[in-house]
Design a protein around this motif. Structure first.
Motif, mmCIF file in Angstrom:
data_model
loop_
_atom_site.group_PDB
_atom_site.id
_atom_site.type_symbol
_atom_site.label_atom_id
_atom_site.label_comp_id
_atom_site.label_asym_id
_atom_site.label_seq_id
_atom_site.Cartn_x
_atom_site.Cartn_y
_atom_site.Cartn_z
ATOM 1 N N GLU A 182 1.256 -1.225 0.164
ATOM 2 C CA GLU A 182 -0.107 -0.140 0.087
ATOM 3 C C GLU A 182 0.868 1.528 -0.121
ATOM 4 N N THR A 240 2.459 1.948 -3.180
ATOM 5 C CA THR A 240 1.560 3.004 -3.881
ATOM 6 C C THR A 240 0.723 4.172 -3.945
ATOM 7 N N SER A 244 4.606 6.021 -5.452
ATOM 8 C CA SER A 244 4.097 6.708 -6.887
ATOM 9 C C SER A 244 3.384 7.048 -6.943
ATOM 10 N N ASP A 245 2.108 7.882 -6.570
ATOM 11 C CA ASP A 245 1.607 8.613 -6.612
ATOM 12 C C ASP A 245 1.942 10.213 -6.377
#
Length: 454
Positions: A409, A412, A415-416
């Motif tokens: 999590e 992710t 990565s944003d």
């Protein structure tokens, strides 16, 4: 060369005949005259959008002829150009906008994408609410990672840019009129922009670009144009050294690495495969080039101070004399009494050569790009379930956090919010983080690794 960007750009184009090749990519070779005409057409389009002297423009375009022409066009109008790496994600671009407050954005391609060199992109110019015109003479603005997650804003005036172009011209071994340089360094960063694009324009050199980032494609491009010099990062030279076969490169005489310090083993492999020394260019976004050795004969040092650079090692760290602070925001106490603390640990030998011994702060280099580990920690701490975070670098970025979430999590989440090269290679969620006897978080890789459950 003059003190305005418009005068500087015009002088660079006037320095050599218009018919001389300037940019080359595949079958598309563009002369100085052709590029100048394209710059003038692009400038007219920007002017019709309202961009003029002192306008502030955030430019984010992947490596391309379009990027080169847009930079030169905006500067020919006297705009302050905020160069943003094409790999930045939306959250990073928004952080830059908050700090820089540009009046316009000029973008091409997809934010966060990592394509190779492409000739053309369609540009989208947007007017932003709340943007502010330039309040200083700085016309080149770049951003560096901040330990709090807020980027530092670094500015350079036309006079300072012109001075660095002249400095590169005075360094022994740099490309000269009629030569060709394979430019692998990013043109959104100082070395690729000034030593690559601007030096080439000033000296009548052809800048050659490869389409794909493979050893085969790089060498095929070098052979096709019979290049004289390579400019790249340690990553590029490690990649080139893996090539199964090296085509004839009869004119190749020099190769220079910038962006991060070269591992001796990489330099040795490259020299063994290609038969030439691997040079080093050492500098920062704040200062431009500091020391350089094109020949590679001064290893393990990075060479002597460049012409016009006043440098010293004070209390074990590199300091550079500057006329004023380069920071338009951020920077803290790094500039004092005319000296900028670079935060690199170093020593000078009896011959005046600079030997570097690593960073003195949280800044690390990944693939030739600088990352402040504090920025990575700040991004992790914005996750609602994370209470503590520590990032370290041991060949790759690794993060250790406390919180009710999972590593996948958090990857992710990062990565944003972070460019791909800033994202931790590994994230470990622990019940607690190691601390020193006085309660400070430990940032030693071996201690943190030992805290990870088997």
């Amino acid at each position: 060369m003059g003190t305005s960007m418009a005068t500087l750009i015009a002088g660079l184009f006037d320095a050599h005949p218009a018919a001389l090749p300037y940019l080359a990519h595949g079958d598309d070779v563009r002369t100085r005259g052709e590029v100048r005409a394209m710059v003038e057409r692009e400038a007219a389009l920007f002017a019709s959008a309202g961009i003029t002297e002192g306008s502030t423009v955030l430019l984010q375009v992947p490596p391309s002829y379009t990027q080169v022409q847009a930079v030169l066009a905006l500067w020919s109008l006297g705009a302050q150009v905020m160069l943003v790496d094409h790999r930045f994600k939306s959250a990073e671009v928004e952080a830059v906008r908050e700090v820089g407050r540009p009046q316009y954005t000029v973008r091409g391609g997809v934010a966060g994408a990592t394509p190779g060199f492409t000739a053309e992109y369609e540009l989208v110019t947007s007017r932003l609410r709340g943007g502010r015109p330039a309040a200083t003479e700085h016309r080149l603005v770049q951003f560096s990672s901040g330990s709090t997650g807020t980027p530092k804003m670094i500015g350079r005036t036309p006079r300072e840019v012109a001075g660095e172009i002249d400095r590169f011209a005075r360094i022994e071994g740099m490309p000269v009129t009629g030569e060709r340089v394979l430019l692998l360094s990013s043109t959104a960063h100082s070395f690729g922009l000034i030593a690559g694009l601007f030096h080439s324009l000033a000296q009548g050199v052809t800048a050659v670009f490869a389409s794909k980032l493979t050893a085969g494609d790089l060498l095929a491009t070098a052979a096709r144009y019979d290049v004289h010099v390579f400019f790249g990062t340690p990553f590029h030279y490690a990649l080139l050294s893996t090539a199964r076969e090296i085509p004839p490169l009869p004119s190749l005489r020099a190769a220079v690495s910038g962006g991060e310090i070269m591992e001796p083993s990489v330099a040795e492999r490259f020299t063994a495969r290609f038969g030439i020394g691997l040079g080093e260019s050492y500098g920062t976004t704040e200062t431009g080039v500091i020391a350089m050795d094109v020949s590679g004969s001064l290893r393990p040092s990075v060479g002597r101070a460049c012409p016009g650079v006043e440098m010293r090692v004070h209390l074990g760290e590199v300091e550079v004399r500057l006329p004023a602070s380069p920071y338009l925001s951020g920077g803290g106490d790094r500039f004092t009494d005319g000296w900028l603390r670079v935060r690199d640990r170093a020593e000078l030998d009896s011959d005046g050569c600079l030997h570097l011994h690593g960073r003195g702060d949280s800044l690390v280099v990944v693939g030739g790009l600088k990352v402040d580990l504090g920025e990575v920690e700040a991004a992790l701490r914005t996750h609602p379930a994370v209470t503590e975070a520590v990032a370290v670098h041991n060949g790759a970025i690794q993060a250790y956090v406390v919180g009710g979430t999972t590593a996948s999590e958090l990857l992710t989440w990062c990565s944003d919010r972070l460019a791909d090269y800033k994202i931790p290679r590994e994230i470990h969620v622990l019940p607690q983080l190691p601390r020193t006897p006085n309660g400070k978080l430990v940032r030693r890789h071996d201690v943190l690794r030992a805290a990870v459950p088997a």
